[in-house]
Write a protein that holds these residues in place. Sequence first.
Motif, PDB file in Angstrom:
ATOM      1  N   TYR A 153       0.831  -1.207   0.000  1.00  0.00           N
ATOM      2  CA  TYR A 153       0.000   0.000   0.000  1.00  0.00           C
ATOM      3  C   TYR A 153       0.869   1.264   0.000  1.00  0.00           C
ATOM      4  O   TYR A 153       0.528   2.265  -0.630  1.00  0.00           O
ATOM      5  CB  TYR A 153      -0.957  -0.004   1.195  1.00  0.00           C
TER       6      TYR A 153
ATOM      7  N   ARG B 202       1.887   1.648  -3.469  1.00  0.00           N
ATOM      8  CA  ARG B 202       0.789   2.089  -4.340  1.00  0.00           C
ATOM      9  C   ARG B 202       0.480   3.570  -4.188  1.00  0.00           C
ATOM     10  O   ARG B 202      -0.118   4.171  -5.076  1.00  0.00           O
ATOM     11  CB  ARG B 202      -0.465   1.249  -4.054  1.00  0.00           C
ATOM     12  N   LEU B 203       0.869   4.140  -3.046  1.00  0.00           N
ATOM     13  CA  LEU B 203       0.672   5.585  -2.887  1.00  0.00           C
ATOM     14  C   LEU B 203       1.538   6.367  -3.863  1.00  0.00           C
ATOM     15  O   LEU B 203       1.281   7.540  -4.129  1.00  0.00           O
ATOM     16  CB  LEU B 203       0.997   6.005  -1.442  1.00  0.00           C
TER      17      LEU B 203
ATOM     18  N   LEU C 200     -15.115   5.522 -10.999  1.00  0.00           N
ATOM     19  CA  LEU C 200     -15.486   6.495  -9.960  1.00  0.00           C
ATOM     20  C   LEU C 200     -16.485   5.854  -9.005  1.00  0.00           C
ATOM     21  O   LEU C 200     -17.240   4.961  -9.396  1.00  0.00           O
ATOM     22  CB  LEU C 200     -16.116   7.731 -10.610  1.00  0.00           C
ATOM     23  N   PHE C 201     -16.484   6.313  -7.763  1.00  0.00           N
ATOM     24  CA  PHE C 201     -17.459   5.797  -6.788  1.00  0.00           C
ATOM     25  C   PHE C 201     -18.814   6.421  -7.111  1.00  0.00           C
ATOM     26  O   PHE C 201     -18.979   7.639  -7.011  1.00  0.00           O
ATOM     27  CB  PHE C 201     -17.024   6.114  -5.357  1.00  0.00           C
TER      28      PHE C 201
ATOM     29  N   PHE D 145     -11.554  11.799  -1.904  1.00  0.00           N
ATOM     30  CA  PHE D 145     -11.451  10.489  -1.235  1.00  0.00           C
ATOM     31  C   PHE D 145     -10.024  10.144  -0.775  1.00  0.00           C
ATOM     32  O   PHE D 145      -9.814   9.815   0.403  1.00  0.00           O
ATOM     33  CB  PHE D 145     -12.012   9.404  -2.168  1.00  0.00           C
TER      34      PHE D 145
ATOM     35  N   PHE E  17      -7.499  12.081  -0.187  1.00  0.00           N
ATOM     36  CA  PHE E  17      -7.059  13.023   0.860  1.00  0.00           C
ATOM     37  C   PHE E  17      -7.685  12.652   2.194  1.00  0.00           C
ATOM     38  O   PHE E  17      -7.028  12.664   3.227  1.00  0.00           O
ATOM     39  CB  PHE E  17      -7.467  14.463   0.493  1.00  0.00           C
ATOM     40  N   ARG E  18      -8.978  12.325   2.169  1.00  0.00           N
ATOM     41  CA  ARG E  18      -9.667  11.988   3.416  1.00  0.00           C
ATOM     42  C   ARG E  18      -9.125  10.698   4.012  1.00  0.00           C
ATOM     43  O   ARG E  18      -9.061  10.533   5.225  1.00  0.00           O
ATOM     44  CB  ARG E  18     -11.170  11.841   3.166  1.00  0.00           C
ATOM     45  N   GLU E  19      -8.754   9.753   3.151  1.00  0.00           N
ATOM     46  CA  GLU E  19      -8.293   8.452   3.644  1.00  0.00           C
ATOM     47  C   GLU E  19      -6.854   8.487   4.147  1.00  0.00           C
ATOM     48  O   GLU E  19      -6.506   7.755   5.057  1.00  0.00           O
ATOM     49  CB  GLU E  19      -8.413   7.398   2.536  1.00  0.00           C
ATOM     50  N   HIS E  20      -6.024   9.311   3.514  1.00  0.00           N
ATOM     51  CA  HIS E  20      -4.586   9.228   3.829  1.00  0.00           C
ATOM     52  C   HIS E  20      -4.026  10.434   4.565  1.00  0.00           C
ATOM     53  O   HIS E  20      -2.842  10.447   4.895  1.00  0.00           O
ATOM     54  CB  HIS E  20      -3.787   9.031   2.531  1.00  0.00           C
ATOM     55  N   THR E  21      -4.830  11.455   4.774  1.00  0.00           N
ATOM     56  CA  THR E  21      -4.300  12.641   5.461  1.00  0.00           C
ATOM     57  C   THR E  21      -5.266  13.066   6.566  1.00  0.00           C
ATOM     58  O   THR E  21      -6.401  12.598   6.616  1.00  0.00           O
ATOM     59  CB  THR E  21      -4.124  13.828   4.487  1.00  0.00           C
ATOM     60  N   LYS E  22      -4.788  13.946   7.422  1.00  0.00           N
ATOM     61  CA  LYS E  22      -5.655  14.531   8.451  1.00  0.00           C
ATOM     62  C   LYS E  22      -5.785  16.029   8.198  1.00  0.00           C
ATOM     63  O   LYS E  22      -5.837  16.837   9.119  1.00  0.00           O
ATOM     64  CB  LYS E  22      -5.063  14.268   9.827  1.00  0.00           C
TER      65      LYS E  22
ATOM     66  N   ARG F 204      -8.377  12.294  -9.624  1.00  0.00           N
ATOM     67  CA  ARG F 204      -8.333  11.486  -8.398  1.00  0.00           C
ATOM     68  C   ARG F 204      -7.040  10.678  -8.327  1.00  0.00           C
ATOM     69  O   ARG F 204      -6.432  10.556  -7.265  1.00  0.00           O
ATOM     70  CB  ARG F 204      -9.552  10.552  -8.356  1.00  0.00           C
TER      71      ARG F 204
ATOM     72  N   ARG G 190      -9.638   1.708  13.593  1.00  0.00           N
ATOM     73  CA  ARG G 190      -9.490   3.169  13.464  1.00  0.00           C
ATOM     74  C   ARG G 190     -10.889   3.711  13.704  1.00  0.00           C
ATOM     75  O   ARG G 190     -11.593   4.088  12.779  1.00  0.00           O
ATOM     76  CB  ARG G 190      -8.979   3.532  12.060  1.00  0.00           C
TER      77      ARG G 190
ATOM     78  N   ARG H  85     -12.596   7.006  12.269  1.00  0.00           N
ATOM     79  CA  ARG H  85     -12.972   6.958  10.854  1.00  0.00           C
ATOM     80  C   ARG H  85     -14.030   5.890  10.603  1.00  0.00           C
ATOM     81  O   ARG H  85     -14.826   6.000   9.679  1.00  0.00           O
ATOM     82  CB  ARG H  85     -11.743   6.651   9.986  1.00  0.00           C
TER      83      ARG H  85
ATOM     84  N   GLN I 121     -14.675  -0.464  -8.942  1.00  0.00           N
ATOM     85  CA  GLN I 121     -14.557   0.482  -7.823  1.00  0.00           C
ATOM     86  C   GLN I 121     -13.703  -0.110  -6.699  1.00  0.00           C
ATOM     87  O   GLN I 121     -12.959   0.615  -6.023  1.00  0.00           O
ATOM     88  CB  GLN I 121     -15.938   0.854  -7.292  1.00  0.00           C
TER      89      GLN I 121
ATOM     90  N   SER J  49     -10.120   0.091  -7.821  1.00  0.00           N
ATOM     91  CA  SER J  49      -9.600   1.463  -7.752  1.00  0.00           C
ATOM     92  C   SER J  49      -9.289   1.839  -6.308  1.00  0.00           C
ATOM     93  O   SER J  49      -8.337   2.568  -6.033  1.00  0.00           O
ATOM     94  CB  SER J  49     -10.576   2.449  -8.389  1.00  0.00           C
TER      95      SER J  49
ATOM     96  N   GLU K  16      -8.277  -0.299  -4.016  1.00  0.00           N
ATOM     97  CA  GLU K  16      -7.003  -1.004  -3.773  1.00  0.00           C
ATOM     98  C   GLU K  16      -5.845  -0.180  -4.313  1.00  0.00           C
ATOM     99  O   GLU K  16      -4.804  -0.060  -3.677  1.00  0.00           O
ATOM    100  CB  GLU K  16      -7.007  -2.354  -4.485  1.00  0.00           C
ATOM    101  N   MET K  17      -6.035   0.380  -5.523  1.00  0.00           N
ATOM    102  CA  MET K  17      -4.954   1.131  -6.150  1.00  0.00           C
ATOM    103  C   MET K  17      -4.699   2.462  -5.456  1.00  0.00           C
ATOM    104  O   MET K  17      -3.644   3.058  -5.618  1.00  0.00           O
ATOM    105  CB  MET K  17      -5.262   1.377  -7.639  1.00  0.00           C
ATOM    106  N   MET K  18      -5.692   2.946  -4.681  1.00  0.00           N
ATOM    107  CA  MET K  18      -5.473   4.170  -3.900  1.00  0.00           C
ATOM    108  C   MET K  18      -4.964   3.829  -2.505  1.00  0.00           C
ATOM    109  O   MET K  18      -5.031   4.666  -1.594  1.00  0.00           O
ATOM    110  CB  MET K  18      -6.768   4.975  -3.826  1.00  0.00           C
ATOM    111  N   ALA K  19      -4.508   2.572  -2.348  1.00  0.00           N
ATOM    112  CA  ALA K  19      -3.950   2.105  -1.075  1.00  0.00           C
ATOM    113  C   ALA K  19      -4.962   2.165   0.062  1.00  0.00           C
ATOM    114  O   ALA K  19      -4.629   2.436   1.206  1.00  0.00           O
ATOM    115  CB  ALA K  19      -2.689   2.883  -0.713  1.00  0.00           C
ATOM    116  N   VAL K  20      -6.243   1.952  -0.275  1.00  0.00           N
ATOM    117  CA  VAL K  20      -7.283   1.879   0.754  1.00  0.00           C
ATOM    118  C   VAL K  20      -7.781   0.439   0.765  1.00  0.00           C
ATOM    119  O   VAL K  20      -8.168  -0.090  -0.277  1.00  0.00           O
ATOM    120  CB  VAL K  20      -8.449   2.848   0.433  1.00  0.00           C
TER     121      VAL K  20
END
Lengths: 266, 262
Positions: free
Chosen positions: A80, A83-84, A95-96, A107, A109-114, A156, B37, B40, B129, B132, B134-138
């Motif tokens: 992971y 992958r960043l 897209l979601f 998305f 930014f919200r997942e990986h930052t504060k 994105r 977590r 979140r 989705q 994608s 997974e690819m955003m490391a989530v």
Amino acid sequence: MVQSENLVEIKNLTFNRNDRCIFNNISINIPHGKIIAIMGPSGSGKTTLLRLISAQLSPHAGEILINGVNIHKLHRHALYEMRLTMGFLFQSGALFTNLSVFENVAFPFREHTKLPESMIRDLVLMQLETVGLRGARDLMPSELSGGMARRVALARALACDPKLMLYDEPFTGQDPITMGVLVKLIKHINDILGLTSIIVSHDVTETASIADYIYLLSDGQIIAQGTKDEVFANQLPFVDQFVRGSHDGVVPFHYPAVSFAEDLDI
Amino acid sequence: MSYILKIQKLGQLGLEFCRHAGTSGVFLLQTIFRKPRLIRFMPLLIEQIYFVGVLSLIIIALSGLFIGMVMGLQGFNILQKFGAVAQLGQLVALSVARELGPVISALLFAGRAGSALTAEIGLMQTTEQVASMEMMAVDPLWRIIAPRFWAGIISMPILSIIFSAVAIFGGFIVGVEWLGVDAGQFWSNMQASVDFRLDIVNGIIKSVVFGFVCTWIAVYQGYYTVPTASGIGRATTKTVVYSSLATLGLDFVLTAMMLGGW
């Protein structure tokens, strides 16, 4: 750590699916800062190659090194982290569908930052401005055209400041204007952000116009490689037919079958 | 030769079953044991409790009402033959708290929420989705599966309790208000015969187990769906069929364990 000359090194890659050989011992090098095109006819495994590079699939033999690290040997956390540093533009955009354009780009930014909400807003608007869709921030994915969806997906994918961009058929199904916009965007983004890009496509003219180096795949092998001029000058019958888009040649128009007369019993 | 082929086919099915059992077991463990977590996770969980639990309320409450009314009507006619209509409250309450509440709410839950979960996750797979994410490391197991899984486990016992309460009210309307059973006898016999530990708590334990199994099946079928339109259809059908069979089968096992004093 000493940075290797190539950002991505594919060494002796073999991959099979359902007893069918997709790649047979192929090797590809992707140098830093270049746009590399992987071309080939439908079903030649181009998208599979991107999925192998991003470790969504694992090879049956060979290895793929990203910055000298074998991506398939990494544990989940390290994968992971890796992958960043990658962005992946899916053919469909992916897209979601339950989130607006703004929330889709926000998305990562919200997942990986504060970061505070005000800063996320500014960053999202900057990303959307890059792809020319700042005005579409409140639209839902179902309200976007195919080209717009791909541009939002590009915004994105660029959100986490990747070093490597993987584009899966970015031009497929686009009208000429949108295609021109996407070609310009990919080249522009690669140059100003200093990225390394891998474009998988069978749109020969558009892809070749921005690619620094081209690999042509067929039947699990690399059958041609070089700059645009070198590939276009290649005299191999398949390469000639592919780059000129001839309807018949070494790749026949008809799928193999018994004779037409025999099939009709005459 | 045909016998050999049949044995071979049986072996293949056995291996396939073991593969699915292994995959779903690992999938379950990976979903449960994720790094917490909570800050979140809570908004995602609450959102899913709304979709899985709150939106299932109407079908659960209406079904409970009608089943309670039918129980009141049938029970009255049978008990009348023995001159025991005063025991109607006991009959309705015990049937609903021990069996009908947990089982029917689980069957309705599988049809309403389970199928929706499978279709939603399956469509996310089909439209890339999940890939994608997974690819955003989530981690999709943390972001998509875990909130839905825990929402199912939390919602199911609450839905089951609501179902039982509404069903008892339905029995009261028919038995007392319509057919004239004495209200005092109805409630006092119910109070005297229903044991909190043996009837209510056991019913809740059953509904927690059913919620766990039904949600596990739903999210697993969605996550491992074949990414085509017919694949999603098949996965949704499997969710409802497997969940219903698992609920009924487990109900027998749990009842046997509970009546046997564990």
